[in-house]
Design a protein around this motif. Structure first.
Motif, PDB file in Angstrom:
ATOM      1  N   ASP A 142      -8.584   7.935   4.810  1.00 51.91           N
ATOM      2  CA  ASP A 142      -8.360   7.547   3.414  1.00 51.91           C
ATOM      3  C   ASP A 142      -9.094   8.513   2.474  1.00 51.91           C
ATOM      4  O   ASP A 142      -8.551   8.953   1.452  1.00 51.91           O
ATOM      5  CB  ASP A 142      -8.875   6.121   3.207  1.00 51.91           C
ATOM      6  CG  ASP A 142      -8.256   5.472   1.994  1.00 51.91           C
ATOM      7  OD1 ASP A 142      -7.090   5.775   1.688  1.00 51.91           O
ATOM      8  OD2 ASP A 142      -8.960   4.668   1.333  1.00 51.91           O
ATOM      9  N   GLU A 156      -7.461  11.956   2.590  1.00 55.57           N
ATOM     10  CA  GLU A 156      -6.208  11.999   1.820  1.00 55.57           C
ATOM     11  C   GLU A 156      -6.479  12.507   0.395  1.00 55.57           C
ATOM     12  O   GLU A 156      -5.782  13.386  -0.123  1.00 55.57           O
ATOM     13  CB  GLU A 156      -5.643  10.565   1.804  1.00 55.57           C
ATOM     14  CG  GLU A 156      -4.444  10.322   0.964  1.00 55.57           C
ATOM     15  CD  GLU A 156      -4.235   8.808   0.755  1.00 55.57           C
ATOM     16  OE1 GLU A 156      -3.970   8.425  -0.383  1.00 55.57           O
ATOM     17  OE2 GLU A 156      -4.353   8.034   1.738  1.00 55.57           O
ATOM     18  N   VAL A 194      -1.428  10.361   5.210  1.00 53.68           N
ATOM     19  CA  VAL A 194      -1.067   9.003   4.746  1.00 53.68           C
ATOM     20  C   VAL A 194      -0.585   8.164   5.927  1.00 53.68           C
ATOM     21  O   VAL A 194      -0.960   6.999   6.083  1.00 53.68           O
ATOM     22  CB  VAL A 194       0.024   9.076   3.649  1.00 53.68           C
ATOM     23  CG1 VAL A 194       0.630   7.704   3.384  1.00 53.68           C
ATOM     24  CG2 VAL A 194      -0.558   9.648   2.367  1.00 53.68           C
ATOM     25  N   HIS A 207       0.841  -1.196   0.000  1.00 54.71           N
ATOM     26  CA  HIS A 207       0.000   0.000   0.000  1.00 54.71           C
ATOM     27  C   HIS A 207       0.882   1.253   0.000  1.00 54.71           C
ATOM     28  O   HIS A 207       0.559   2.264  -0.627  1.00 54.71           O
ATOM     29  CB  HIS A 207      -0.891  -0.022   1.256  1.00 54.71           C
ATOM     30  CG  HIS A 207      -1.889   1.089   1.309  1.00 54.71           C
ATOM     31  ND1 HIS A 207      -2.983   1.131   0.487  1.00 54.71           N
ATOM     32  CD2 HIS A 207      -1.937   2.215   2.080  1.00 54.71           C
ATOM     33  CE1 HIS A 207      -3.680   2.233   0.747  1.00 54.71           C
ATOM     34  NE2 HIS A 207      -3.069   2.905   1.712  1.00 54.71           N
ATOM     35  N   THR A 208       2.004   1.171   0.735  1.00 54.69           N
ATOM     36  CA  THR A 208       2.853   2.356   0.932  1.00 54.69           C
ATOM     37  C   THR A 208       3.693   2.674  -0.301  1.00 54.69           C
ATOM     38  O   THR A 208       3.863   3.845  -0.652  1.00 54.69           O
ATOM     39  CB  THR A 208       3.785   2.131   2.157  1.00 54.69           C
ATOM     40  OG1 THR A 208       3.001   1.670   3.246  1.00 54.69           O
ATOM     41  CG2 THR A 208       4.487   3.412   2.555  1.00 54.69           C
ATOM     42  N   TYR A 264      -0.172  16.231   3.642  1.00 57.08           N
ATOM     43  CA  TYR A 264      -0.585  15.037   2.878  1.00 57.08           C
ATOM     44  C   TYR A 264       0.133  13.790   3.430  1.00 57.08           C
ATOM     45  O   TYR A 264      -0.483  12.743   3.663  1.00 57.08           O
ATOM     46  CB  TYR A 264      -0.274  15.233   1.391  1.00 57.08           C
ATOM     47  CG  TYR A 264      -0.578  14.021   0.550  1.00 57.08           C
ATOM     48  CD1 TYR A 264      -1.891  13.612   0.317  1.00 57.08           C
ATOM     49  CD2 TYR A 264       0.442  13.236   0.003  1.00 57.08           C
ATOM     50  CE1 TYR A 264      -2.179  12.493  -0.435  1.00 57.08           C
ATOM     51  CE2 TYR A 264       0.170  12.112  -0.748  1.00 57.08           C
ATOM     52  CZ  TYR A 264      -1.144  11.748  -0.966  1.00 57.08           C
ATOM     53  OH  TYR A 264      -1.429  10.633  -1.703  1.00 57.08           O
ATOM     54  N   SER A 265       1.440  13.920   3.660  1.00 54.85           N
ATOM     55  CA  SER A 265       2.221  12.780   4.173  1.00 54.85           C
ATOM     56  C   SER A 265       1.720  12.370   5.557  1.00 54.85           C
ATOM     57  O   SER A 265       1.657  11.178   5.881  1.00 54.85           O
ATOM     58  CB  SER A 265       3.704  13.139   4.262  1.00 54.85           C
ATOM     59  OG  SER A 265       4.157  13.557   2.997  1.00 54.85           O
ATOM     60  N   VAL A 271      -3.493   7.046   8.065  1.00 54.74           N
ATOM     61  CA  VAL A 271      -4.201   5.920   7.429  1.00 54.74           C
ATOM     62  C   VAL A 271      -3.509   4.608   7.800  1.00 54.74           C
ATOM     63  O   VAL A 271      -4.144   3.642   8.242  1.00 54.74           O
ATOM     64  CB  VAL A 271      -4.228   6.070   5.883  1.00 54.74           C
ATOM     65  CG1 VAL A 271      -4.771   4.798   5.233  1.00 54.74           C
ATOM     66  CG2 VAL A 271      -5.067   7.257   5.472  1.00 54.74           C
ATOM     67  N   LEU A 281       2.075   4.864  -2.691  1.00 57.56           N
ATOM     68  CA  LEU A 281       1.887   6.187  -2.095  1.00 57.56           C
ATOM     69  C   LEU A 281       3.196   6.972  -2.136  1.00 57.56           C
ATOM     70  O   LEU A 281       3.213   8.171  -2.434  1.00 57.56           O
ATOM     71  CB  LEU A 281       1.398   6.060  -0.648  1.00 57.56           C
ATOM     72  CG  LEU A 281      -0.057   5.603  -0.465  1.00 57.56           C
ATOM     73  CD1 LEU A 281      -0.374   5.433   1.012  1.00 57.56           C
ATOM     74  CD2 LEU A 281      -1.024   6.603  -1.086  1.00 57.56           C
TER      75      LEU A 281
END
Length: 1381
Positions: free
Chosen positions: A824, A827, A859, A418-419, A855-856, A862, A422
């Protein structure tokens, strides 16, 4: 369509639209909706009713409208049966199975259609950013249609691909199953035990680790690569044959396992050499493994084209799009992504090793549980429940430890997967804004995010599917290895030309027999490296052996000498080693051959079907067979007469009944040659006498050649025209007439003298036949549950997950999961907000660092919330696994004998293996997914409603419509899923049944009939599974169409409806809406999957509420010294098998003093075995029993049974070493075990120099398959002696042992046991008990005589006196009773 370009034929006005409409109707609508004519595959055999799939129009085919009638029917009725499903397409019949080319072109078009959505989003938002028509060329509705139709066309193509792919899957299953069965009919059947050379066979083949992104038969979108369809939870359920004793038990499709590397194989080989732990390797289990787990792995690897075609295409196209939108910054992000690839690879390697350990632990538990459940009666009779519970629980804890580690690593893997995308996004946007100094706009953000998602899903798919492909290849190798390298019968083996000996068989083509040849059980060369104890048994026929045709031939000899081997040699089951040019072996097959095995083989059919065995029904002959085989009385006891189903492995029949049905099958057949392998062993003397007088001397056998193996020489000798006596070393000791054989063999003559003949015969056997009143079905219908799975079953799991603090657990879990989903959505919103600032503030005034860091941070939130919720859920699910397994094990170990009688072992094993594995895997996983998806839908719907409150109504309508479609789909799907499971079991059932009776099937030459039956059952399975897969296509297409319509309507509203939402808001709302409508299908599929896996919970719950024996209590523990002697007093003991059943023992009273030896005699059904069960409180009893002064009903059952030892009629052995069988829990040293074997008479049977003598380290095959029945009984007796109980009960424990060994055992029992041990013997032979201190005679459940033998013999009207008078050995028996013998 455009703002600036005008059509050339605009002047035609409305006429042009009429032309377009006509052209569209003729060129598109008409061809799309016109049904096709039915063209049969085989014109000579067209289907009576063609499947609508074969006549459907293009539209109906692409949108699965042809399934509508079946789906609506399923919705209206409680349960859709197999016969109500669409008929089979004729190209799907097992006999017409064909290969179809893989649809490569579809995948290529799909990859291009995937781009329609990001391109449409980009252009639409760009139009809104530019503020309308001034800059734009194409009108916005074109892009809106693009956003809607792109995914829809992609869905239709994807579902078409899956339709063809699952069609191939079902066909491959059919082909491989059919191939494996055909091949199994040709292999040499030998009792295999572990062998270091073959240790690697035991490896378990698994599914991919973390194959969360497995094969793409997902219903949601092409991106969601979750393999629902192939994870059919019960479709590959094991049968008795597969699971009962397999060394590597069949892993159902839901289990996640791991392939073994060469290093592991080395480890395993070492393990095998260590000895005790290396378990016997079971052939039936191995073959069932091939057609369950291996076949599942092969079909799971069917989507290799996704990796070869689809994934590379989509990755290239995504990168091209990102380059167009974001310039070279896309490649910077890609480089970072590729650099990070080793991280998931490292986690995957950790997962592989954990998975391997988990599989080892699972295999260990499953093997242990399978063994324990298959001998559950013995465990209960010996009072071992608590020990077995502790052992299995310890193995379960080990397994759960690895399951937890595995789930944690899977979580790590998911987070990394997932990361990485991103990080890719963050790096790309940072490069684009900070280095390239470009402005982020909504059109760039939201279209690039779609492309990033595509890229991420392809990465997931490749990582998820590659291990599956590797495993599929390994499984394919195993199937190929089975087909190429299994040892076949000599008839199917190609021999090198130089090895072919031109024998003398042609000269003996009419003879029955063999000459100048050796026979072995295996075709392995015996070289000097094999130690003597490992060498295989050889039957040595060094002279001529010719049986008399049309006459009665006997084969006699001591236990384990090779009597059965002669029959096997004649039937070509053994490997033939000619010794010279005059070697020969022959069995004329022209007139047919019938065979009755010593271990009676019956199919899971009715008694009548078992006797007819495919032969035409002749009423007169059939009735005569029933009468001559003494079955009339037995049939009158069954409510349904000969329509009674015998159940798996003949579970409703006694040993004697099975033996007589096996005999009746042979007698009824028209075969000229009848081979009987000790059919009298399982019968009491009374029934044996009936069989000899009525059947063997009857008109149905007259004139046919009979070869009978028997211990019962004296009884069978009057019939014999020719006798063969075998010595201990597999050589012929003598042959000729009975008198010649006796003259040559003094031991045999002595045995003949001693062989008792008993029991006057009831000549009034002619009971009027009872007409069948019921249908004779067993309680098998329990497997089909109608409708949804009950709330109770789900609550069982939910309560177990919550543990001691359920409110705390659920608040923490749902809170973390909900926050993860909200963050989520936040984001994506933040990215849109960031893009909007460029429009408001202009270039250069936006603080990129600020927006990027927020933003980070989002994330990171999440990920943290996701980790928190997943860890909580994993803890809860492991807790539930532990709790449910403990409840199930406790319930099974505490069950009553009555319940065990009516429940097939395979069902019990299935609950402990595949259903528990479903709880460990699928149930926990799908319920977790279900919560995730539900919370995600709520978050996304909330986002849409906050931005466009007017759309709450359409959103609810869409959700309701989706739910309604889902409801209809699930109603049909649950029925079809259950029918599919139930259609799969008979396929495995005929496998297990046929392999268990392989020798009989080949003897009768019934292979073709079994092949036809297999094809018939395969067709039923294929019919159900095609419908199952097609239903998934039906729902997917409909909900995706709904989703596309919703997105288009929302886009039209946002663009044309005057909504005051900026481009960023439009992009955000569209992304949320599309995601929400996609999730409806995901939710429906997840809920369906949960309902299906919930079937396992339902099945487990059924076994938590079964009848239970009284649980141990503190007040029921006897003093430590008890029992100090075997003094037994019984007063008014009555017993019944069920609480409301008739009394089978009536007011029995007697007193046996410590150290006395008491014999029990009586006719079949007189209550001998019932009395032994009543003493152990295995059945419902009234009255009082005192053992050593304590009343037994006041004592805990496990304490009572662990102090009394019973040896039942059927000895139960485990696979492993002889030492493990004698001392399951490792409590005694070798000296004690060897003493017990000596006392049980094993050493009197074998000499030190015997090649195949048994030692404590000898391997015992599953259920003792590599030992003779006599040897098994000796081992069971030794096991009883080891326990040193004060009360020893032998229930016909020496029935399959020859007289000489029996007398050795009886003598050693007298001398080896201490003076205060009481021995109660239920006996076949009068000699066994004539020198007892007392004899008890039972009749119809009552005690009619009880005294010393001398006193009883003095009573001229007594029953014992009558039995002795009937005996050929009368003087010897009277002498024994008087103590002179």
């Amino acid at each position: 369509m455009t703002f600036t370009i005008e059509a050339g034929d605009k002047a035609e006005g409305r006429i042009i639209w009429a032309k377009i409409a006509l052209a569209a109707f003729a060129g598109v609508v008409e061809p799309l909706f016109e049904p096709y004519a039915y063209i049969p595959v085989d014109p000579k055999n067209p289907s009576p009713v063609p499947n609508p799939e074969q006549t459907a129009s293009i539209f109906s085919f692409l949108f699965y409208v042809f399934l509508d009638p079946s789906i609506w029917l399923a919705y209206r009725i409680p349960h859709l049966s197999l016969d109500q499903l669409p008929p089979m397409c004729d190209y799907d019949h097992a006999k017409n199975l064909i290969k179809r080319s893989y649809p490569t072109l579809i995948l290529v078009i799909m990859a291009f259609m995937k781009l329609a959505s990001p391109i449409g989003t980009n252009r639409l938002l760009h139009y809104l950013e530019q503020g309308g028509e001034d800059e734009a060329l194409v009108k916005p509705w074109v892009w809106i249609i693009c956003i809607a139709t792109g995914p829809l066309i992609n869905t239709v193509l994807f579902q078409l691909y899956i339709f063809l792919s699952t069609g191939t899957l079902v066909r491959v299953e059919g082909i491989i199953t059919s191939l494996a069965f055909d091949h199994a009919l040709r292999i040499r059947l030998k009792a295999e035990v572990s062998d270091t050379k073959k240790a690697s066979i035991v490896e378990e083949i698994p599914s991919a680790p973390g194959s969360d992104a497995g094969t793409p038969d997902s219903g949601s979108t092409a991106a969601d690569g979750e393999d629902e369809d192939s994870a059919t939870v019960h479709s590959r359920s094991t049968t008795a044959a597969s699971a009962s004793t397999a060394a590597t038990v069949v892993a159902p499709a839901v289990s996640k396992s791991k392939a073994k590397s060469p290093e592991d194989k080395k480890e395993e080989t070492k393990g095998a050499e260590k000895g005790p732990k290396a378990k016997g390797n079971n052939l039936i289990g191995k073959i069932n493994n091939l057609v369950t787990s291996d076949l599942n792995n092969i079909t799971s690897g069917r989507d290799f084209l996704f990796i070869l075609v689809s994934a590379p295409m989509q990755i290239i196209l995504s990168m091209w799009f990102l380059y167009v939108v974001l310039g070279w910054s896309a490649f910077v992000g890609l480089i970072v992504m590729v650099t990070l690839f080793p991280v998931p690879a490292w986690v995957a390697s950790l997962m592989r090793s954990t998975q391997k350990q988990k599989m080892k632990a699972t295999d260990g538990r499953v093997q242990h549980v399978t063994e324990m459940m298959s001998v559950l009666r013995m465990i209960k009779l010996f009072g071992w429940e608590s020990r077995v519970n502790d052992e299995v629980t310890a193995k379960r804890e080990e397994e759960l430890k690895w399951i937890f580690k595995n789930k944690m690593l899977r979580l790590g893997n998911n987070i990394i997967n997932h990361t990485i995308p991103l990080v890719h996004m963050v790096v790309t946007y940072a490069t684009y804004t900070l280095i390239m100094k470009q402005d982020l706009s909504a059109s760039i953000v939201f279209s690039s995010m779609t492309a990033f998602n595509m890229l991420r899903m392809q990465m997931f798919r490749v990582f998820g599917m590659v291990p599956g492909m590797i495993i599929a290849n390994v499984s394919l190798g195993r199937v190929a290895d089975f087909l190429r390298n299994t040892e076949l019968l000599d008839a199917f083996t190609e021999q090198p030309t130089e090895d072919i000996v031109v024998g003398a068989s042609a000269a003996h083509e009419d003879d029955i027999g063999c000459g100048n040849a050796h026979f072995t059980w295996t075709n392995e060369p015996t070289d000097g490296t094999v130690t003597p104890s490992r060498q295989t048994f050889r039957l040595r026929i060094e002279d001529e052996l010719v049986f008399k045709k049309g006459a009665f031939n006997l084969i006699i000899g001591p236990t384990g000498s090779g009597k059965t081997s002669i029959l096997m040699a004649l039937l070509s089951e053994m490997h033939y080693i000619p010794l010279g040019p005059n070697s020969w072996v022959n069995l004329p097959r022209d007139g047919g051959v019938a065979f009755a095995a010593q271990e009676s083989w019956v199919q899971s059919e009715t008694i009548k079907d078992n006797i007819l065995f495919g032969a035409p029904y002749d009423e007169e002959r059939y009735k005569k067979v029933i009468y001559q085989c003494g079955l009339k009385r037995d049939l009158s006891l069954f409510e349904a007469g000969d329509a009674t189903e015998v159940g798996e492995k003949g579970l409703t029949l006694s040993g004697g009944q099975k033996a007589r049905i096996t005999l009746a099958r042979a007698v009824y057949s028209s075969a000229k040659i009848l081979l009987f392998d000790d059919v009298l062993a399982a019968l009491d003397v009374h029934t044996s006498r009936w069989i000899i007088n009525k059947c063997f001397k009857g008109d149905l056998i007259r004139g046919r050649t009979v070869v009978l193996v028997t211990h019962n020489v004296a009884m069978a000798s009057p019939l014999a025209d020719f006798v063969v006596s075998i010595g201990v070393d597999g050589r012929i000791a003598s042959q000729g007439s009975v008198s010649e054989a006796l003259a040559k063999d003094s031991k045999l003559a002595e045995e003949f003298k001693h062989e008792e003949e008993a029991i006057e015969l009831d000549e009034n056997e002619d009971v009027d036949e009872v007409a069948g009143t019921t249908d004779g079905k067993l309680i098998v219908a329990e497997e089909i549950e109608v409708g949804h799975v009950s709330l109770g079953a789900f609550m069982l799991f939910l309560r177990a997950v919550g543990g001691k603090w359920p409110i705390l657990f659920w608040v923490h879990y749902l809170g973390s999961d909900g926050m993860s989903e909200i963050c989520d959505a936040l984001e994506m919103w933040w990215l849109g907000w960031w893009a909007q600032q460029y429009i408001k503030s202009g270039h250069g005034e936006v603080s990129v660092a600020y927006y990027l860091s927020i933003y980070s941070f989002i994330v990171l939130l999440v990920i943290l919330f996701h980790v928190s919720s997943t860890v909580t859920w994993t803890y809860g699910s492991v807790r539930a696994s532990r709790s449910i397994h403990r409840q199930l094990l406790t319930s099974l170990l505490g069950s009553t004998f009555r319940w065990l009688d009516v429940t097939p072992t395979s069902r019990v094993i299935a609950r402990c293996t595949q259903d528990i594995q479903a709880v460990d895997g699928n149930v926990a996983q799908t319920l977790g997914f279900l919560f995730d998806v539900t919370l995600s839908m709520i978050a996304k719907l909330g986002a849409v409603v906050i931005y466009t409150p007017t759309f709450i109504l359409p959103a609810i309508v869409i959700a309701v419509l989706g739910g309604y479609l889902g409801q209809i789909y699930m109603k049909a799907q649950l029925s079809v899923k259950r029918e599919m499971s139930n259609a799969k079991s008979p396929v495995l059932g005929i496998f297990g049944g046929a392999i268990a009776g392989l020798t009989s099937i080949r003897a009768y030459s019934a292979q073709e009939a079994f092949k036809e039956e297999t094809l018939k059952r395969l067709d039923r399975y294929i019919r159900a599974s095609r419908s199952f897969y097609n239903l998934n296509r039906w729902i997917s297409v409909r909900i995706d169409a709904l989703s596309a319509g919703f997105a288009a309507a929302l886009a039209f509203y946002l663009v044309y409806g005057g909504a005051s939402v900026g481009p960023s808001g439009v992009g955000f709302v569209l992304a949320m809406a599309v995601s929400f409508s996609d999730m409806i299908l995901w939710w429906v599929r997840m809920y369906n999957e949960f309902e299906v896996s919930g079937n396992s919970l339902e099945r487990i719950q059924q076994y938590l509420v079964i009848e239970q024996e009284p649980t141990p209590e503190d007040g029921g523990k006897p003093p430590a010294y008890w029992p100090s002697s075997g003094d037994l007093r019984v007063e008014n003991l009555s017993a019944r098998y069920s609480p409301d059943g008739p009394k089978v023992l009536q007011n029995v009273s007697f007193h046996i003093k410590a150290g006395q030896r008491v014999g029990i005699v009586g006719r079949t059904g007189s209550g001998k075995s019932t009395l032994t069960l009543a003493l152990l409180r295995c059945i419902y009893t009234e009255g009082a029993v005192w053992l050593d002064g304590m009343q037994t009903n006041m004592i805990n059952l496990d304490d009572l049974r662990s102090n009394i030892t019973i040896i039942p009629q059927v000895p139960e052995l485990l696979s492993g070493t002889l030492r493990q069988n004698l001392d399951m829990f490792g409590q005694y040293d070798d000296a004690i075990l060897n003493d017990a074997l000596r006392a049980a008479g094993l050493f009197s049977l074998q000499r030190l120099q015997d090649e195949n003598r048994l030692t404590l380290d000898s391997k015992i095959a599953s259920a003792g398959g590599n030992l003779s029945v006599g040897q098994r009984q000796i081992i069971a007796l030794a096991r009883a002696i080891v326990r040193q109980s004060k009360l020893l009960i032998l229930d016909e424990a020496t029935s399959a042992i020859d007289y000489e060994t029996d007398s050795v055992i009886q003598t050693s029992l007298r001398s080896e046991l201490s003076n205060d041990v009481t021995v109660i013997t239920v006996a076949h032979r009068l000699q066994t008990i004539m020198d007892s201190d007392k004899i008890m005679v039972l009749d119809a459940g009552r005690l009619v005589e009880f005294d010393t033998p001398e006193v009883l013999l003095e009573n001229e009207k007594g029953l014992l006196r009558a039995l002795v008078e009937e005996s050929a050995d009368k003087e010897a028996l009277i002498a024994m009773a008087g103590g002179k013998a």
